[in-house]
Design a protein around this motif. Structure first.
Motif, mmCIF file in Angstrom:
data_model
loop_
_atom_site.group_PDB
_atom_site.id
_atom_site.type_symbol
_atom_site.label_atom_id
_atom_site.label_comp_id
_atom_site.label_asym_id
_atom_site.label_seq_id
_atom_site.Cartn_x
_atom_site.Cartn_y
_atom_site.Cartn_z
ATOM 1 N N LYS A 38 87.705 51.793 19.905
ATOM 2 C CA LYS A 38 87.554 52.195 18.502
ATOM 3 C C LYS A 38 86.082 51.951 18.161
ATOM 4 C CE LYS A 38 89.978 49.918 15.266
ATOM 5 N NZ LYS A 38 91.054 49.281 14.604
ATOM 6 N N TYR A 40 82.522 52.336 15.902
ATOM 7 C CA TYR A 40 81.908 52.544 14.589
ATOM 8 C C TYR A 40 80.388 52.529 14.750
ATOM 9 C CZ TYR A 40 86.496 51.131 12.898
ATOM 10 O OH TYR A 40 87.835 51.055 12.673
ATOM 11 N N ASN A 67 81.457 45.320 5.953
ATOM 12 C CA ASN A 67 82.694 44.685 5.495
ATOM 13 C C ASN A 67 83.900 45.618 5.623
ATOM 14 O OD1 ASN A 67 81.379 42.286 4.755
ATOM 15 N ND2 ASN A 67 80.570 43.362 2.958
ATOM 16 N N LYS A 68 83.623 46.904 5.878
ATOM 17 C CA LYS A 68 84.723 47.884 5.997
ATOM 18 C C LYS A 68 85.351 47.885 7.394
ATOM 19 C CE LYS A 68 84.433 50.026 1.933
ATOM 20 N NZ LYS A 68 83.236 50.677 1.467
ATOM 21 N N ILE A 69 84.761 47.127 8.316
ATOM 22 C CA ILE A 69 85.300 47.125 9.678
ATOM 23 C C ILE A 69 85.977 45.782 9.969
ATOM 24 C CG2 ILE A 69 82.885 46.923 10.414
ATOM 25 C CD1 ILE A 69 83.655 47.519 13.206
ATOM 26 N N GLU A 70 87.226 45.858 10.409
ATOM 27 C CA GLU A 70 87.949 44.614 10.699
ATOM 28 C C GLU A 70 87.905 44.284 12.190
ATOM 29 O OE1 GLU A 70 91.757 45.151 8.946
ATOM 30 O OE2 GLU A 70 90.920 44.965 6.931
ATOM 31 N N SER A 71 88.015 45.320 13.009
ATOM 32 C CA SER A 71 87.955 45.093 14.448
ATOM 33 C C SER A 71 87.445 46.357 15.133
ATOM 34 C CB SER A 71 89.344 44.746 14.980
ATOM 35 O OG SER A 71 90.186 45.866 14.805
ATOM 36 N N LYS A 88 75.768 38.196 10.977
ATOM 37 C CA LYS A 88 77.107 38.298 10.386
ATOM 38 C C LYS A 88 78.064 38.991 11.371
ATOM 39 C CE LYS A 88 79.030 39.389 5.902
ATOM 40 N NZ LYS A 88 78.847 40.047 4.642
ATOM 41 N N ASN A 92 81.717 37.562 13.603
ATOM 42 C CA ASN A 92 83.050 38.146 13.528
ATOM 43 C C ASN A 92 83.603 38.376 14.942
ATOM 44 O OD1 ASN A 92 85.321 39.747 13.208
ATOM 45 N ND2 ASN A 92 84.474 40.838 11.448
ATOM 46 N N ASN A 94 86.278 39.560 15.965
ATOM 47 C CA ASN A 94 87.067 40.787 16.205
ATOM 48 C C ASN A 94 86.179 42.005 16.444
ATOM 49 O OD1 ASN A 94 89.529 39.489 15.787
ATOM 50 N ND2 ASN A 94 89.186 39.572 13.576
ATOM 51 N N ILE A 95 84.877 41.792 16.298
ATOM 52 C CA ILE A 95 83.938 42.914 16.465
ATOM 53 C C ILE A 95 83.080 42.695 17.716
ATOM 54 C CG2 ILE A 95 81.962 44.110 15.443
ATOM 55 C CD1 ILE A 95 83.034 43.409 12.704
#
Ligand code: SF4
Length: 289
Positions: A38, A40, A67-71, A88, A92, A94-95
């Motif tokens: 996935k 981005y 902030n719009k991406i969770e993983s 930042k 995270n 999950n990224i």
């Protein structure tokens, strides 16, 4: 048939189209998608609306806000991102980051960081010669010390510069060498300076070969995004040498431009993909036949 009609000569600038950094960024993003990830991108990966559309169709989503991406996987674009956003993203878990920052831009970031943290930095100011609002320059600024890193855009700003102390001067990678050199010369008159030339040769090479070609053809067609600074600059350079049109795609070509001329030159900015250049060349060949 009258054999006197000459076929229109089409010449392509020696150096044109995708540069190394852009090619690498697009490949990295496509490879990730092909692995089923996935993917981005934080803002458009490159300054070419048609290529951005093509990548979107390959399921690369463009985001304006992290902030719009969770993983998932996030591609950092060639011009880099500000340090605080990078940190930042790293936090995270999950990224995953696919760092497509061009190595030449990365080099400029590292130089600024070193100049801003070394033991001797205290009385020195880092000057970045570049456009204040360009994403690359915004990111470069974040690697400097607040209050000790200043952007100078043009000769007038260099003349009005009032800072005290010695200067370390670096450049935005896509700066025109003449602008950089003129600003350095002005600052040298008032300060002790050390120059770190971080201009990327890709931009310079495209400009020089476009200029050379423009001097030898009846018409130049410059291909690339209207939002791309380096393509617009190519069009400016060509137009001072011959009749020039700036188009984004093959649909921009007008048949009447090609009437009664013997040669046409093509060039394209560093963010223009090969497939768009080929489409334009094919269309010109069809018209000329
Ligand atoms: S123009 Fe130069 S610095 Fe910018 S992405 Fe291309 S190779 Fe990298």
């Amino acid at each position: 048939m009258n054999g006197s009609r000459q076929r229109l000569k089409i010449r392509i600038a020696n150096s044109s189209g995708f540069c190394f950094g852009v090619k690498r960024a697009v490949n990295l993003a496509e490879e990730a998608v092909e692995k089923g990830r996935k993917v981005y991108a934080l803002g458009p990966i490159i300054h070419n609306p048609q290529e951005v559309e093509r990548l979107k169709k390959k399921r690369i989503k463009i985001l304006a806000d992290i902030n719009k991406i969770e993983s998932g996987f996030i591609v950092l674009r060639t011009h880099g991102i500000p340090l605080n956003i990078h940190k930042k993203l790293i936090k995270n878990k999950n990224i995953s980051i696919i760092d497509a920052t061009c190595p030449f831009v990365k080099r400029a970031q590292i130089i600024i960081k070193q100049l801003s943290t070394g033991i001797n930095f205290k009385n020195k100011i880092v000057i970045i010669v570049g456009e204040k609002i360009h994403p690359e320059v915004v990111a470069l600024m974040s690697y400097g010390k607040s209050g000790k890193c200043v952007v100078v855009e043009n000769e007038m700003e260099a003349r009005n510069f009032k800072g005290h102390g010695d200067l370390n001067i670096v450049s935005q990678t896509t700066q025109a060498p003449e602008n950089f050199e003129n600003i350095v010369e002005i600052l040298k008159k008032q300060h002790k300076v050390k120059v770190h030339n971080t201009i990327c040769k890709a931009t310079f090479d495209r400009q020089r070969s476009a200029e050379k070609l423009a001097k030898s053809v009846d018409l130049m067609i410059v291909i690339g995004g209207k939002n791309s600074g380096n393509t617009t600059r190519l069009a400016q350079i060509c137009s001072t040498n011959t009749n020039t049109y700036h188009i984004e795609t093959v649909n921009g070509i007008k048949e009447k431009w090609l009437k009664n001329i013997g040669s046409v030159g093509l060039t394209a900015g560093a963010s223009t993909p090969d497939w768009i250049i080929k489409e334009v060349e094919k269309k010109i060949k069809e018209i000329s036949v």
